[in-house]
Write a protein that holds these residues in place. Structure first.
Motif, PDB file in Angstrom:
ATOM      1  N   VAL A  54      -1.457 -13.562   0.914  1.00  0.00           N
ATOM      2  CA  VAL A  54      -0.018 -13.668   0.663  1.00  0.00           C
ATOM      3  C   VAL A  54       0.386 -12.682  -0.432  1.00  0.00           C
ATOM      4  O   VAL A  54       1.405 -11.993  -0.329  1.00  0.00           O
ATOM      5  N   GLY A  55      -0.425 -12.595  -1.478  1.00  0.00           N
ATOM      6  CA  GLY A  55      -0.137 -11.661  -2.554  1.00  0.00           C
ATOM      7  C   GLY A  55      -0.208 -10.213  -2.102  1.00  0.00           C
ATOM      8  O   GLY A  55       0.613  -9.385  -2.524  1.00  0.00           O
ATOM      9  N   LEU A  56      -1.164  -9.890  -1.242  1.00  0.00           N
ATOM     10  CA  LEU A  56      -1.297  -8.523  -0.753  1.00  0.00           C
ATOM     11  C   LEU A  56      -0.117  -8.118   0.128  1.00  0.00           C
ATOM     12  O   LEU A  56       0.196  -6.930   0.252  1.00  0.00           O
ATOM     13  N   ASN A  99       7.860   7.147  -1.734  1.00  0.00           N
ATOM     14  CA  ASN A  99       6.842   7.980  -2.361  1.00  0.00           C
ATOM     15  C   ASN A  99       6.020   7.225  -3.383  1.00  0.00           C
ATOM     16  O   ASN A  99       5.045   7.763  -3.907  1.00  0.00           O
ATOM     17  N   GLU A 100       6.408   6.025  -3.717  1.00  0.00           N
ATOM     18  CA  GLU A 100       5.594   5.195  -4.594  1.00  0.00           C
ATOM     19  C   GLU A 100       4.551   4.517  -3.723  1.00  0.00           C
ATOM     20  O   GLU A 100       4.693   3.397  -3.267  1.00  0.00           O
ATOM     21  N   LYS A 101       3.462   5.264  -3.457  1.00  0.00           N
ATOM     22  CA  LYS A 101       2.488   4.865  -2.448  1.00  0.00           C
ATOM     23  C   LYS A 101       1.577   3.768  -2.965  1.00  0.00           C
ATOM     24  O   LYS A 101       1.171   3.785  -4.110  1.00  0.00           O
ATOM     25  N   PRO A 102       1.208   2.835  -2.111  1.00  0.00           N
ATOM     26  CA  PRO A 102       0.309   1.753  -2.510  1.00  0.00           C
ATOM     27  C   PRO A 102      -1.117   2.243  -2.562  1.00  0.00           C
ATOM     28  O   PRO A 102      -1.408   3.398  -2.249  1.00  0.00           O
ATOM     29  N   PHE A 103      -2.014   1.340  -2.937  1.00  0.00           N
ATOM     30  CA  PHE A 103      -3.433   1.680  -2.929  1.00  0.00           C
ATOM     31  C   PHE A 103      -3.838   2.090  -1.527  1.00  0.00           C
ATOM     32  O   PHE A 103      -3.488   1.458  -0.547  1.00  0.00           O
ATOM     33  N   LYS A 104      -4.572   3.190  -1.431  1.00  0.00           N
ATOM     34  CA  LYS A 104      -4.942   3.733  -0.127  1.00  0.00           C
ATOM     35  C   LYS A 104      -5.966   2.835   0.555  1.00  0.00           C
ATOM     36  O   LYS A 104      -7.104   2.709   0.109  1.00  0.00           O
ATOM     37  N   GLN A 105      -5.583   2.234   1.660  1.00  0.00           N
ATOM     38  CA  GLN A 105      -6.462   1.303   2.340  1.00  0.00           C
ATOM     39  C   GLN A 105      -7.496   2.041   3.172  1.00  0.00           C
ATOM     40  O   GLN A 105      -7.221   3.090   3.735  1.00  0.00           O
ATOM     41  N   PRO A 122       4.074  -6.391  -1.501  1.00  0.00           N
ATOM     42  CA  PRO A 122       4.709  -5.069  -1.517  1.00  0.00           C
ATOM     43  C   PRO A 122       5.352  -4.688  -0.196  1.00  0.00           C
ATOM     44  O   PRO A 122       6.293  -3.888  -0.167  1.00  0.00           O
ATOM     45  N   PHE A 123       4.855  -5.253   0.912  1.00  0.00           N
ATOM     46  CA  PHE A 123       5.393  -4.892   2.210  1.00  0.00           C
ATOM     47  C   PHE A 123       6.775  -5.495   2.472  1.00  0.00           C
ATOM     48  O   PHE A 123       7.497  -5.032   3.352  1.00  0.00           O
ATOM     49  N   LYS A 124       7.124  -6.539   1.747  1.00  0.00           N
ATOM     50  CA  LYS A 124       8.444  -7.140   1.945  1.00  0.00           C
ATOM     51  C   LYS A 124       9.542  -6.106   1.721  1.00  0.00           C
ATOM     52  O   LYS A 124      10.460  -5.962   2.534  1.00  0.00           O
ATOM     53  N   GLN A 125       9.458  -5.371   0.605  1.00  0.00           N
ATOM     54  CA  GLN A 125      10.479  -4.379   0.309  1.00  0.00           C
ATOM     55  C   GLN A 125      10.359  -3.164   1.222  1.00  0.00           C
ATOM     56  O   GLN A 125      11.361  -2.604   1.656  1.00  0.00           O
ATOM     57  N   ARG A 126       9.132  -2.776   1.538  1.00  0.00           N
ATOM     58  CA  ARG A 126       8.956  -1.608   2.410  1.00  0.00           C
ATOM     59  C   ARG A 126       9.536  -1.872   3.793  1.00  0.00           C
ATOM     60  O   ARG A 126      10.205  -1.004   4.367  1.00  0.00           O
ATOM     61  N   LEU A 127       9.278  -3.053   4.340  1.00  0.00           N
ATOM     62  CA  LEU A 127       9.814  -3.392   5.650  1.00  0.00           C
ATOM     63  C   LEU A 127      11.332  -3.518   5.602  1.00  0.00           C
ATOM     64  O   LEU A 127      12.037  -3.107   6.531  1.00  0.00           O
ATOM     65  N   SER A 128      11.833  -4.080   4.505  1.00  0.00           N
ATOM     66  CA  SER A 128      13.284  -4.179   4.347  1.00  0.00           C
ATOM     67  C   SER A 128      13.909  -2.790   4.290  1.00  0.00           C
ATOM     68  O   SER A 128      14.965  -2.541   4.877  1.00  0.00           O
ATOM     69  N   ASN A 129      13.240  -1.877   3.598  1.00  0.00           N
ATOM     70  CA  ASN A 129      13.742  -0.502   3.529  1.00  0.00           C
ATOM     71  C   ASN A 129      13.805   0.133   4.913  1.00  0.00           C
ATOM     72  O   ASN A 129      14.746   0.877   5.230  1.00  0.00           O
ATOM     73  N   MET A 130      12.811  -0.156   5.747  1.00  0.00           N
ATOM     74  CA  MET A 130      12.766   0.465   7.062  1.00  0.00           C
ATOM     75  C   MET A 130      13.828  -0.070   8.010  1.00  0.00           C
ATOM     76  O   MET A 130      14.018   0.471   9.097  1.00  0.00           O
ATOM     77  N   GLU A 131      14.515  -1.124   7.620  1.00  0.00           N
ATOM     78  CA  GLU A 131      15.640  -1.606   8.417  1.00  0.00           C
ATOM     79  C   GLU A 131      16.879  -0.751   8.188  1.00  0.00           C
ATOM     80  O   GLU A 131      17.867  -0.886   8.904  1.00  0.00           O
ATOM     81  N   HIS A 167       4.300   1.624   5.540  1.00  0.00           N
ATOM     82  CA  HIS A 167       5.282   0.546   5.459  1.00  0.00           C
ATOM     83  C   HIS A 167       4.873  -0.661   6.292  1.00  0.00           C
ATOM     84  O   HIS A 167       5.455  -1.737   6.151  1.00  0.00           O
ATOM     85  N   PHE A 168       3.890  -0.490   7.179  1.00  0.00           N
ATOM     86  CA  PHE A 168       3.472  -1.577   8.073  1.00  0.00           C
ATOM     87  C   PHE A 168       1.996  -1.853   7.849  1.00  0.00           C
ATOM     88  O   PHE A 168       1.167  -0.935   7.925  1.00  0.00           O
ATOM     89  N   PRO A 169       1.621  -3.126   7.571  1.00  0.00           N
ATOM     90  CA  PRO A 169       0.204  -3.439   7.332  1.00  0.00           C
ATOM     91  C   PRO A 169      -0.624  -3.206   8.590  1.00  0.00           C
ATOM     92  O   PRO A 169      -0.239  -3.619   9.683  1.00  0.00           O
TER      93      PRO A 169
END
Length: 296
Positions: free
Chosen positions: A239-241, A278-284, A244-253, A162-164
């Motif tokens: 910015v595009g990358l 569980n909808e996991k992003p591309f594995k960094q 997806p974190f916008k919603q993940r971070l919002s969820n963690m609030e 959830h955190f870059p």
């Protein structure tokens, strides 16, 4: 039922008022942010903002039950030697590109001195921001969002993907929690850097050294930045990358979501999981071996 006397209520009200006013007062070494040109726009519900030294200090009431953080002086590129260790670029597209505690090799690769902090040069921020994201830095829409969540991660709240995480310092925030959550409900999904990562990187003198050390630790070598999955080549791509974190971070609030993401069963109905943690992003990747010679 015991009732408070009117005089008691009045006394308590004034005590609270005095306490609130004193809590948000400024001491002799501080000054309101509005009086200083080196502060950034505040996005939180912040009743108090003051400048002290090279930092913009904010005490905010919401979201996530409020808190406080320090934003690096916006007139400087870095506060590595006289602050909290941030290298910062403010691109013209908006937002902020940052690296926490860059190495001397990173600074030299970015064409910056490794002996002292530097003042911000607005006309050069786009170029610096581009080189930073190519090195692995992330773009954030504002400081408030970054600090609200980074402070929680540093405080022990499990964020995982959830955190870059920047590849210039992979797993910096989650490494301390690795063993705490292994084989438990909050299993880490993102890979972690090897234990020797910090020691190895400390002794790298050049990007060639850094590349060889990363390869020795099991990193993947890429001949070109174009081959690296999930790596931005421009600030616009960064910015595009981040999207997806916008919603993940919002969820963690949401505490209920955070607890659920730690305990959710992998075998639950897919329809229920769609759009959740569980909808996991591309594995960094945790590290890279490319020298980025074309960027020098």
């Amino acid at each position: 039922m015991i009732r408070a006397k009117p005089t008691t209520c009045i006394f308590l009200f004034f005590a609270l008022l005095v306490g609130t006013c004193s809590a948000y007062g400024y001491d002799q070494d501080s000054r309101p942010c509005e009086e200083d040109a080196c502060f950034v726009e505040i996005h939180s519900d912040a009743p108090r903002c003051w400048m002290s030294g090279n930092n913009q200090n904010i005490a905010y009431m919401s979201p996530m039950d409020g808190g406080s953080h320090r934003i690096p002086n916006a007139c400087r590129r870095s506060n590595i030697f006289g602050g909290d260790g941030y290298l910062v670029a403010y691109p013209s597209i908006g937002g902020v590109v940052l690296i926490k505690n860059p190495s001397a090799v990173d600074l030299q690769h970015l064409r910056l001195p490794n002996t002292h902090d530097t003042e911000r040069s607005p006309d050069q921020d786009d170029g610096l921001a581009t080189r930073m994201v190519q090195l692995g830095a992330h773009w954030w829409p504002n400081w408030d969002l970054y600090f609200r969540h980074s402070s929680r991660v540093d405080g022990g709240i499990f964020y995982d993907y959830h955190f870059p995480l920047t590849s210039t310092s992979p797993s910096r925030r989650q490494a301390a929690l690795r063993h705490q959550y292994e084989d438990k409900v909050c299993r880490s999904w993102l890979p972690h850097a090897p234990d020797l990562w910090g020691v190895k990187m400390r002794y790298a003198l050049t990007m060639d050294d850094k590349s060889e050390m990363i390869k020795d630790l099991g990193g993947t070598f890429y001949a070109s930045i174009d081959e690296i999955p999930g790596r931005a080549k421009t600030v616009g791509e960064a910015v595009g990358l981040f999207e997806p974190f916008k919603q993940r971070l919002s969820n963690m609030e949401d505490d209920s979501y955070r607890n659920r993401f730690c305990t959710i069963d992998e075998g639950e109905d897919e329809d229920n999981d769609k759009g959740t943690a569980n909808e996991k992003p591309f594995k960094q990747r945790w590290g890279i071996g490319s020298l980025f010679n074309e960027l020098r």
